[in-house]
Design a protein around this motif. Sequence first.
Motif, PDB file in Angstrom:
ATOM      1  N   GLU A 134      -3.080   3.486 -29.485  1.00  0.00           N
ATOM      2  CA  GLU A 134      -2.898   4.941 -29.342  1.00  0.00           C
ATOM      3  C   GLU A 134      -4.247   5.537 -28.959  1.00  0.00           C
ATOM      4  O   GLU A 134      -5.266   5.214 -29.582  1.00  0.00           O
ATOM      5  N   ASN A 189      -1.150  11.007 -26.773  1.00  0.00           N
ATOM      6  CA  ASN A 189      -0.563  12.200 -27.409  1.00  0.00           C
ATOM      7  C   ASN A 189      -0.430  13.343 -26.397  1.00  0.00           C
ATOM      8  O   ASN A 189      -1.316  13.581 -25.585  1.00  0.00           O
ATOM      9  N   GLU A 207       3.409  10.389 -26.712  1.00  0.00           N
ATOM     10  CA  GLU A 207       3.822  10.769 -28.065  1.00  0.00           C
ATOM     11  C   GLU A 207       3.947  12.291 -28.132  1.00  0.00           C
ATOM     12  O   GLU A 207       2.996  13.006 -27.809  1.00  0.00           O
ATOM     13  N   ASP A 236       6.474  11.584 -32.435  1.00  0.00           N
ATOM     14  CA  ASP A 236       5.339  11.470 -33.356  1.00  0.00           C
ATOM     15  C   ASP A 236       5.637  12.222 -34.653  1.00  0.00           C
ATOM     16  O   ASP A 236       6.439  13.155 -34.659  1.00  0.00           O
ATOM     17  N   LYS A 245       7.922   7.444 -34.683  1.00  0.00           N
ATOM     18  CA  LYS A 245       6.745   7.168 -35.520  1.00  0.00           C
ATOM     19  C   LYS A 245       6.943   7.831 -36.873  1.00  0.00           C
ATOM     20  O   LYS A 245       6.973   9.062 -36.961  1.00  0.00           O
TER      21      LYS A 245
HETATM   22 CA    CA Z   1      -0.005  10.404 -32.267  1.00  0.00          CA
END
Ligand code: CA
Length: 644
Positions: free
Chosen positions: A430, A485, A517, A547, A568
């Motif tokens: 990530e 992200n 995400e 996320d 997630k």
């Molecule tokens: Ca994240």
Amino acid sequence: MRKALAVVVCCFILATGYIAYVIAERQNALQKFARYNDSWAVSQTVGEYVRFESLLAEYALGIEGVDKDELRLRLDIVLGRMNSLREGSLAAFIDAKPDMRKVIGEVDQLLGDVDKRLEELSPAEARALLPVISGHVPQLTSVAAESVANDVEIIDAAHAEVRKLHIIYTGLAGGLILCGMALIFLLLRHNQLLDRAQTKLTLLTEELQTATLELQSNNLRLEYDAYHDALTNLPNRALFRRELVRRLDPPSGIDKVALLLLDLDGFKEINDTLGHDVGDSLLQAVAARILPIRKNHELICRLGGDEFALVADNLDEDQALDLARCLVERIASPYHIGDMEIKIGTCVGIAISHRQSHADELLKHADLALYEAKRAGAGSLSVYRPYMQSQLAEKRSFEADLQAALQNNEMDVFYQPQVSTETRAVCGFEALLRWTHPVRGRVPPAEFIPVAERTGFINALGKWVMETACKEAALWKPNIKIAINLSPVQLHSSNLIQNVVEALEKSNLDPARLELEITESVLLGNSDQTLAILDNLKAVGISMAMDDFGTGYSSLGNLRRVPFDKLKIDQSFLSDITSSQDALAIVEFVVGLGRKLRMTMIAEGVETEEQFAHMRQLGCDQIQGYLIGKPVPASELTAYGIYA
Ligand code: CA
Ligand code: C2E
Ligand code: CA
């Protein structure tokens, strides 16, 4: 109508004038009848002359009883008559005819002679005189006849004239009667029209009055609308400002003005999840809760969105705080909207005016206090203090520093490994942004990301992360993915897709290796537009991960509607999983759900082997956390043996 009346009145004046003239004419014509006296006078003269002649003949013959006295009497009468022939119209008539004038002249002379000789006149002389006197009789008679003929002529003409005048007179009288009738008719018509006009005028006046009243009420309504919020009926920002300025003005006689600014906690989320109708009803309910607080001259307004304001006179700080507490308490009790029970709190920022405070200044102070209260958390109160001013300055400088961070090469992308639960083999990383400021040092993303989102700088920042991380990932083995992200702000930027495609093209990274995400809050609006963007992103060939699952207003419906590939589980569940049965139950449920939906499940924030074991037992596919590895710069990734 006026013209007709004017014409009739003119006709009247003319006719009256003409009648006066006609009457005068008639008078003249009538006078002409008097002329008849002229011929009578001439014939009388002739008669007297003949009588004198015969008396003279008797005297000449010496008939008894005829003396000179009688002769004198007769002669005087004849002379008198002759004199009358030299007067007035008769004299003019005679003068106009030479032969007549001659006859009369001769007779005059003859009678004059006789008059002189009469006293000594003997009968013999009288006899001699007789033939001379008699000689003039026929001439005098013809003068009389001519005079009569002339009079008859004049009288005939006068008759004709009188007749003519009579006809004109009759005509005029008739005309006057007609004019009179026309006048009466016109006056009646005029009256009728006046009546009608009067009625019309009354109607128009009434209509005008109604229209004026309507206009007044419309104006009042417009003014009301301009100064009130349509949803809550509370005064709006415009009225709030006006009132604040008025109260702060010394002539108002108000020493101190307390301004309380309210901002509801988490209203946006409620509005986004439950819909705008519920949001609107909630705002109305909140307004209804605040309103009864108003006791004296407090002004309660809705400034917009979920922001309310209360302006109170002559309150000191403690009283203002009491009032604020009362507001917080009132607003906090649950609301029943439809069949839902909703809870919402509020933060309050308080500012109290001092001498010569300005409305804008007071508002700014209350705003700063509210900002402070918001920072302190839901349901907080804060009173303005001067340090908040410097805090604001600091906020501004922070924003400016952040804006310059990319240019100044202060940003870095760190990578945190994600591993397979079964094998612990790295399956992806990530990308996490790091900002190292020369003075501030390491600034956590939790501090600068929200600021970047607020200022819009997140778009440039996100683009840069995307390009940097894709370029880095392109160097890795093809089975290693990169998770990036995506802020909700970026998702709504019009060039997101273009940025993603460009980053993939520039780095030559297989789209299948890129995972974006997004937090579930992105879906709160759940607009078709958001879903379309997500579909377009998927169409590029990249995958999507949800996320922080379980932290927001989770709606299971979203999982079905949006094509997520990965879920997630938020780290907050992981910290509790070993101590709380409930947390474990929730995670177990979520993992089961994800599996059923054929999504890859990943748990983040795994710090201990115990947590790892739990997740493995529950069947979670992947793990991310400090246990496996902290986020590190690209330079430290070689240890993972991922470079192709
Ligand atoms: Ca994240
Ligand atoms: P996130 O996406 O939930 O990122 C995971 C956060 O958890 C990261 O914090 C990471 O360092 C931290 N973390 C990972 N493993 C553990 C663990 O085992 N224990 C604990 N306590 N924490 C762990 P970080 O890097 O501070 O990032 C915070 C948030 O900032 C991220 O939350 C993400 O929402 C946002 N963020 C970071 N980088 C970016 C970025 O490039 N773009 C966007 N839009 N947001 C970013
Ligand atoms: Ca997360």
